[in-house]
Write an enzyme that holds these catalytic residues in place. Structure first.
Site, PDB file in Angstrom:
ATOM      1  N   GLY A 274     -11.884  -0.796   0.432  1.00 54.70           N
ATOM      2  CA  GLY A 274     -10.716  -0.741   1.317  1.00 54.70           C
ATOM      3  C   GLY A 274      -9.623   0.090   0.673  1.00 54.70           C
ATOM      4  CG  LEU A 275      -6.856   2.089   3.348  1.00 57.73           C
ATOM      5  CD1 LEU A 275      -5.815   1.906   4.462  1.00 57.73           C
ATOM      6  CD2 LEU A 275      -7.014   3.566   3.002  1.00 57.73           C
ATOM      7  CB  SER A 276      -4.495   1.910  -2.741  1.00 58.45           C
ATOM      8  OG  SER A 276      -3.646   1.395  -3.731  1.00 58.45           O
ATOM      9  N   GLY A 277      -4.084  -1.361  -1.975  1.00 61.55           N
ATOM     10  CA  GLY A 277      -3.138  -2.344  -1.446  1.00 61.55           C
ATOM     11  C   GLY A 277      -3.700  -3.198  -0.323  1.00 61.55           C
ATOM     12  CB  SER A 278      -6.842  -3.101   1.651  1.00 59.77           C
ATOM     13  OG  SER A 278      -7.798  -2.989   0.615  1.00 59.77           O
ATOM     14  N   GLY A 279      -6.023  -5.360  -0.639  1.00 64.20           N
ATOM     15  CA  GLY A 279      -6.230  -6.712  -1.168  1.00 64.20           C
ATOM     16  C   GLY A 279      -7.571  -6.936  -1.857  1.00 64.20           C
ATOM     17  CE  LYS A 280      -9.839  -1.582  -3.360  1.00 64.00           C
ATOM     18  NZ  LYS A 280      -8.553  -1.226  -2.738  1.00 64.00           N
TER      19      LYS A 280
ATOM     20  CB  SER B  17     -15.946   2.464  -3.116  1.00 63.25           C
ATOM     21  OG  SER B  17     -15.622   1.186  -2.631  1.00 63.25           O
TER      22      SER B  17
HETATM   23  N1  LIG Z   1      -4.597 -11.958   2.882  1.00 62.99           N
HETATM   24  C1  LIG Z   1      -4.355 -11.201   1.810  1.00 62.99           C
HETATM   25  N2  LIG Z   1      -5.379 -10.834   1.011  1.00 62.99           N
HETATM   26  C2  LIG Z   1      -5.143 -10.061  -0.074  1.00 62.99           C
HETATM   27  N3  LIG Z   1      -3.935  -9.610  -0.451  1.00 62.99           N
HETATM   28  C3  LIG Z   1      -2.886  -9.951   0.306  1.00 62.99           C
HETATM   29  C4  LIG Z   1      -3.054 -10.744   1.461  1.00 62.99           C
HETATM   30  N4  LIG Z   1      -1.862 -10.928   2.026  1.00 62.99           N
HETATM   31  C5  LIG Z   1      -0.973 -10.272   1.244  1.00 62.99           C
HETATM   32  N5  LIG Z   1      -1.580  -9.678   0.203  1.00 62.99           N
HETATM   33  C6  LIG Z   1      -0.909  -8.889  -0.840  1.00 62.99           C
HETATM   34  O1  LIG Z   1      -1.371  -7.538  -0.756  1.00 62.99           O
HETATM   35  C7  LIG Z   1      -1.436  -6.970  -2.053  1.00 62.99           C
HETATM   36  C8  LIG Z   1      -2.856  -6.478  -2.326  1.00 62.99           C
HETATM   37  O2  LIG Z   1      -2.889  -5.836  -3.571  1.00 62.99           O
HETATM   38  P1  LIG Z   1      -4.213  -5.602  -4.400  1.00 62.99           P
HETATM   39  O3  LIG Z   1      -3.781  -5.128  -5.739  1.00 62.99           O
HETATM   40  O4  LIG Z   1      -5.087  -6.796  -4.328  1.00 62.99           O
HETATM   41  O5  LIG Z   1      -4.891  -4.414  -3.565  1.00 62.99           O
HETATM   42  P2  LIG Z   1      -6.144  -3.519  -3.960  1.00 62.99           P
HETATM   43  O6  LIG Z   1      -6.930  -3.355  -2.709  1.00 62.99           O
HETATM   44  O7  LIG Z   1      -6.835  -4.077  -5.146  1.00 62.99           O
HETATM   45  O8  LIG Z   1      -5.462  -2.114  -4.318  1.00 62.99           O
HETATM   46  P3  LIG Z   1      -5.913  -0.994  -5.387  1.00 62.99           P
HETATM   47  O9  LIG Z   1      -7.015  -0.205  -4.748  1.00 62.99           O
HETATM   48  O10 LIG Z   1      -4.668  -0.143  -5.561  1.00 62.99           O
HETATM   49  O11 LIG Z   1      -6.313  -1.668  -6.654  1.00 62.99           O
HETATM   50  C9  LIG Z   1      -1.007  -8.038  -3.046  1.00 62.99           C
HETATM   51  O12 LIG Z   1       0.361  -7.866  -3.323  1.00 62.99           O
HETATM   52  C10 LIG Z   1      -1.250  -9.327  -2.256  1.00 62.99           C
HETATM   53  O13 LIG Z   1      -0.420 -10.388  -2.668  1.00 62.99           O
HETATM   54 MG   LIG Z   2      -7.147  -3.380  -7.108  1.00 56.13          MG
END
Ligand SMILES: Nc1ncnc2c1ncn2[C@@H]1O[C@H](COP(=O)(O)OP(=O)(O)OP(=O)(O)O)[C@@H](O)[C@H]1O
Ligand SMILES: [Mg+2]
Length: 201
Positions: free
Chosen positions: A32-38, A106
């Site tokens: 998923g996108l950066s910040g999507s919550g992976k 990815s």
């Molecule tokens: N239901 C949810 N699931 C996951 N994250 C959530 C949710 N609701 C809000 N958030 C917030 O969204 C953000 C997700 O950030 P996270 O670092 O997990 O993203 P990521 O996909 O790993 O990004 P990256 O690719 O940059 O590593 C966090 O600040 C988290 O608290």
């Molecule tokens: Mg991450």
């Protein structure tokens, strides 16, 4: 490829490890996108699995880029090699009888398909961590979107590099609609449905 490199048969098989652990082993591939919550959801699932006594490990984007893949950048070529190496590492974890949760953007379908092809069909669970770009950009937990918009970061997924959403993922989790806890529970429920973890756990 060096022809003097010969595969050595392991003394303990994957099946024996699974039997001892009392659960399946597979890759939970979060994309998923950066910040999507992976990372957030992968870690929440990891904790739930750990508390159930299930062997698991999280491979996370930034951590892997600090070590194993620190020679790689973010060009299309390097992103592909990044994912290929992670796929090979994930396969080793599956062989070791564990669940391995990977948290990498990815963005390319072809790269994810390559990893899927490295393992057996019941060993790759693609989890699409779905969240609109606007919401990811609003969250911007690492301040990366801001930098990408300012031109400080190039090839940023969703801004000036494409994200190819999975067409047939095993699971879709909508992180803008559900809480972190609900999203993690959705993954656990899926694993129960597939009988990858015991029902009485
Ligand atoms: N239901 C949810 N699931 C996951 N994250 C959530 C949710 N609701 C809000 N958030 C917030 O969204 C953000 C997700 O950030 P996270 O670092 O997990 O993203 P990521 O996909 O790993 O990004 P990256 O690719 O940059 O590593 C966090 O600040 C988290 O608290
Ligand atoms: Mg991450």
């Amino acid at each position: 490829m060096n022809t003097n490199v010969v595969w050595h048969q392991t003394a303990v098989t994957k099946e024996e490890r699974r039997q001892r652990n009392g659960h399946h082993s597979c890759v939970l591939w979060f994309t998923g996108l950066s910040g999507s919550g992976k990372s957030t959801v992968a870690n929440a699932v990891s904790k739930k699995l750990f508390d159930l006594g299930i062997q698991n490990y999280v491979l996370d984007g930034d951590n892997v880029r600090h070590g194993l893949n620190k020679d790689l950048g973010f060009s299309a070529e390097d992103r592909t090699e990044n994912i290929r190496r992670i796929g090979e590492v994930a396969k080793l974890f599956v062989d070791s009888g564990q669940f391995v949760l990977t948290a990498f953007i990815s963005p390319f379908a072809q790269d994810r398909a390559l990893v899927r092809g490295l393992v057996e069909s019941d060993e790759f669970i693609e989890i699409y961590v779905k969240c609109p770009l606007e919401e990811c950009e609003k969250r911007d937990p690492k301040g990366l979107y801001q930098k990408a918009r300012n031109g400080e970061i190039r090839n940023f997924t969703g801004i000036d590099s494409p994200y190819e959403a999975p067409e047939a993922p095993e699971l879709i989790i909508d992180t803008h609609l559900h809480s972190i806890h609900q999203c993690a529970d959705q993954v656990i429920a899926y694993l129960r449905d597939r009988h990858f973890i015991k029902e009485d756990l």
